[in-house]
Scaffold this active site. Sequence first.
Site, PDB file in Angstrom:
ATOM      1  N   LYS A 192       0.857  -1.191   0.000  1.00  0.00           N
ATOM      2  CA  LYS A 192       0.000   0.000   0.000  1.00  0.00           C
ATOM      3  C   LYS A 192       0.886   1.231   0.000  1.00  0.00           C
ATOM      4  O   LYS A 192       1.691   1.440   0.897  1.00  0.00           O
ATOM      5  CB  LYS A 192      -0.916   0.043   1.221  1.00  0.00           C
ATOM      6  N   THR A 246       4.252   6.093  15.342  1.00  0.00           N
ATOM      7  CA  THR A 246       4.131   5.192  16.488  1.00  0.00           C
ATOM      8  C   THR A 246       2.677   4.923  16.819  1.00  0.00           C
ATOM      9  O   THR A 246       2.309   3.799  17.203  1.00  0.00           O
ATOM     10  CB  THR A 246       4.870   5.803  17.695  1.00  0.00           C
ATOM     11  N   VAL A 248       0.072   4.745  14.784  1.00  0.00           N
ATOM     12  CA  VAL A 248      -0.478   3.736  13.867  1.00  0.00           C
ATOM     13  C   VAL A 248       0.169   2.381  14.135  1.00  0.00           C
ATOM     14  O   VAL A 248      -0.478   1.336  14.036  1.00  0.00           O
ATOM     15  CB  VAL A 248      -0.284   4.170  12.407  1.00  0.00           C
ATOM     16  N   GLU A 266       8.729  -0.072  11.916  1.00  0.00           N
ATOM     17  CA  GLU A 266       9.759   0.969  11.941  1.00  0.00           C
ATOM     18  C   GLU A 266       9.017   2.278  12.116  1.00  0.00           C
ATOM     19  O   GLU A 266       8.345   2.767  11.201  1.00  0.00           O
ATOM     20  CB  GLU A 266      10.581   0.927  10.656  1.00  0.00           C
ATOM     21  N   CYS A 300      12.424   9.924   9.881  1.00  0.00           N
ATOM     22  CA  CYS A 300      12.151   9.318  11.184  1.00  0.00           C
ATOM     23  C   CYS A 300      13.388   9.298  12.069  1.00  0.00           C
ATOM     24  O   CYS A 300      13.289   9.341  13.301  1.00  0.00           O
ATOM     25  CB  CYS A 300      11.593   7.915  11.016  1.00  0.00           C
ATOM     26  N   GLU A 400       8.056  14.047  18.445  1.00  0.00           N
ATOM     27  CA  GLU A 400       8.550  14.072  17.076  1.00  0.00           C
ATOM     28  C   GLU A 400       7.847  15.182  16.303  1.00  0.00           C
ATOM     29  O   GLU A 400       6.620  15.211  16.221  1.00  0.00           O
ATOM     30  CB  GLU A 400       8.316  12.723  16.396  1.00  0.00           C
TER      31      GLU A 400
END
Length: 796
Positions: A192, A246, A248, A266, A300, A400
Site C-alpha cells: 500500500k 508510532t 499507527v 519501523e 524518522c 517528534e
Amino acid sequence: MNEIRDILNTMDYGPAPEDDKDVRAWLARHDDGFGHFIGGAFTSPGKDTFEVHNPANGETLARVALAGEAEVNKAVGEASKALKKWQALSGNQRARHIYALARHVQKHSRFLAVLETLDNGKTIRETRDIDIPLVARHFYHHAGWAELCESEFPGYEAAGVCGQIIPWNFPLLMLAWKVAPALAAGCTVVLKSAEHTPLTAIAFAEICAEAGLPAGVFNLVNGAGETGAALAAHPDVAKLAFTGSTEVGRILRRQTAGSGKKLSLELGGKSPFIVFENADLDAAVEGVVDAIWFNQGEVCCAGSRAIVQEGIADRFHRKLRARMEKLRVGNPLDKSMDMGAVVAPVQIREITAKVEAGIAEGAEMWQPSWAKTTSNADGCFFPPTLFTGVAPSSTLAQEEIFGPVLASMPFRTPGEAVQLANNSRYGLAASVWSQNLDEAFDAARQIKSGIVWINSTNLFDASAGFGGYKESGFGREGGREGMREYLVPSWLGKARALPESEPLPAPEPAPGSDNPGLDRTVKMYIGGKQARPDSGYSYPVNGKDGRHLAEVGLGNRKDIRNAVEAAHKASGWSAMTGHQRAQVLYFLAENLELRGAEFAARLSETGMSAATARREVEASVARIMFYAAWADKYDGAVRAPDKRMLTLALNEPWDVMGISCPDDATLLGLVSLVMPAIAMGNRVVVTPSPRQPLAACDFYQVLDTSDVPGGVVNIVTGDRDTLADTLAKHDDVAALWYFGSQAGSELVERESAGNLKAVWANNGKARDWFDARQGQGEEFLFRAVRVKTIWTPFGV
C-alpha cells in the site's frame, strides 16, 4: 584587480532547474487517472479516487484510484495465487528477476528522481543522488540474498504473502527496503503506497511489468488508512511490514494480535545529535545540516535533538546560525536548493503547532533573516529553525516534530550526554561527534538506539540493518537481519495445535500429601532470594493420579513488579563478557547434572516414566551447555558499505525480558527459553508451567549454587496468562516470549502495544523441545538480541 574571495562573497546562485518534461508527458498520458496494479496489470481508475498534489506549488499532478476491501481482497488473492510458483523458482531464478528490477530502476533513474521530487517536495539533489541510487542498491543486494537464501538460512522458508505499508517521506526507497527482501526470501507482496505520494510506486509497478516479473508477485493498492487497515486484517497475509507513526504502529500491533502474522514496525524517532567539546565543529555543523534539514526534517531518524557540551555550545550555535543563514529553500526541482517543500499543508500545520508550543514553554527560537519570505511563499515551505534553552522534558525535546526544527540543550559530562540522549520514549538513531574515538564509542554503546553514526549522520546501505529500540519499533530492514523478517522455520507449518490449558485449582486448602516428611513451602525466586507471594495465596500442585504434591505461591502484579525491579538491578550481568557468562552456564550445567537423579524423580511425580524423566534432565544439561558454547560466539558482524566507512552490527541484549514457559517438558522447556536469553546478557522474569512448576522451583536452588547473580533469573509462579498480561503491559520489560495458548498469545501481543515491546508468541502451536531444530538454535539467539548498527569512519 578583483580578489577571488571578493567574487565569492558577492556571487549569487543562478537558477539550475531540472527538466521535468518526460515526467509531465507521462502524467499527461494518464490524465484519466491511475489504477491499482494487481495480478500483473493495472486496473481502471474507476470513480473512487483521490488527488495527488505537488507540495511545492499546490498543483494537481494526478488522480489515483482509492482501494477498498474488494481491491485489497483481489490483490491478496493474486499474491496468494502467485506464491507457490514464485517459491518453486530456484534462488538463481529469483535473483535474475530481482537483478532485472535493479537494472531497470537504474535505466529510469532520472525519471524516477524527478517524479519523486514533484510528488514529495524533496530536492532533486536528494532524489537523484541519494534516494534512487539506494533503491537500485537494495535490489542488487537482495538479488544476492535470493541466490544464497537456501544455503545461508537452512531450515527456513518464505513467510508467505506480505502486506507492506510505506510512508510518504521516502516513497520509493521505503518500497525498495521492503519489497527487495520479501522477493528474495520467496514471498509475494501486496504494497500500500502512501496517500500523499503514490506516484513512484505506480511507476515501479510499470517497471515490474517491463522487467518481466511474474504476475501477482508484486501487487500495488493505493489509499489511505482504511486501505492499510484492510490489508493488515486480511487473513491470508502472513507477514506485515509497516513504516510510519508510532500511533499507527500501536493500532497495527493490536489489530494483528493473535493472527499469527509476523510483524515488523519501523516507527517514530527523536534522535539525539551529541557534540563533544573536542569535536570538529565545522564538520559537526555540516552534520546538523544533513541530520535535520535533509528532506526538510521529514525523516524518522532525523537528528532533531542537539546535545552540545556546555563549553563549546555558544560557539557551536554561532557557527550553526551562520550556516543556516546560507541555506536555500525553494523550488525542489532547482539543483541549487538545500531544502524543498514539506509534503502537505496538514504537515505545515502540525509543525507550526509544535513550534508554537515550544515558544510557549519558554524556549528561544531563531530562524534565518529570510525566513518570513519562505513562510509567505506559495507551496508548503517551512524555514530551518533552531531552538535553544530547551528543557529536556519539553515538547520540543520529547515529541517528534517531523519538520526542519532543531532543539538544542547543553550537557557537562559524557554521562549526562548519554542520560539526555536516552531520555526519550524513542530509540531509532543517534549521532555522536568527537575526535576522541574512545569517547565516541563509549557513548555509542550506552545509547539505547538501533543506529548510531559516529562523526557522520543519515548514512544508509542495504547491507546495514535499520530499525529501532523502544517505541521506535522492532524488526530490522537491510542486511542479514532484515532477511530474517521474511522467513519462518520450515517445520512451523506442520506444528500441531496445543489444547487449551485448564484453569488452576482454587487457592484454598487441599488434601495433604502422602509424604510423611516436613511440609515444604514452595516460594518464588526474586532477586536471588526466595520470596512469598504478595497475594498471600497459594494453589495446590498435583501429580499422577491426582496425588497432592505441594502448594506454590500464586503470583500477582506486585510480584511481577518486584521481579522486574530486581532484574533491572542486575545490570552487571549484561556488562559481563560472553566468556564470563559462558563459565557461569557451564557451572550451572555441572550442578544440574550432579542433581540429575533428584530432578528426574521430581519429573516422574508428574506422571512421566522414569526413562523419559532421565532423558529430559539429560537434554536440559546438554541445552545449558549448548548456550554456554554460544555465549561468546553470537557476536554480530563487521560490514564495509564504503571504502571509508565500516558498520558494526552488534548483538545487544534486550536487558529485561519476560518469559512465559510451556506446560510440556516443564524443565526442558524452561531451560530452552531461559538459557539463550541469559547467555546473550539479558535478565529475565520467568513464569514456569502453571500446573507443574516444581521442577522450576527446584531449579532456582541450582541457580543459587552456580554463581548466577541474584536478579538475573527471577521465577514467579501462578497463572500463566494473568502474569503474562502484567508482563506485556509493563513498560520496563523490553521483550516478551510467550509459549502457551492461542488466547494467551493474542493477549500478550495486544497488551504489548503500550511500549511496543518485541513479542515472540507461539500462537498456540506445539514445539518439540527435544528436537534440536525446534528446541534450540539460532532462532532463539536471534530473538534474544536486538541489533545495533554503529557507523564509523575508517581510514580517513
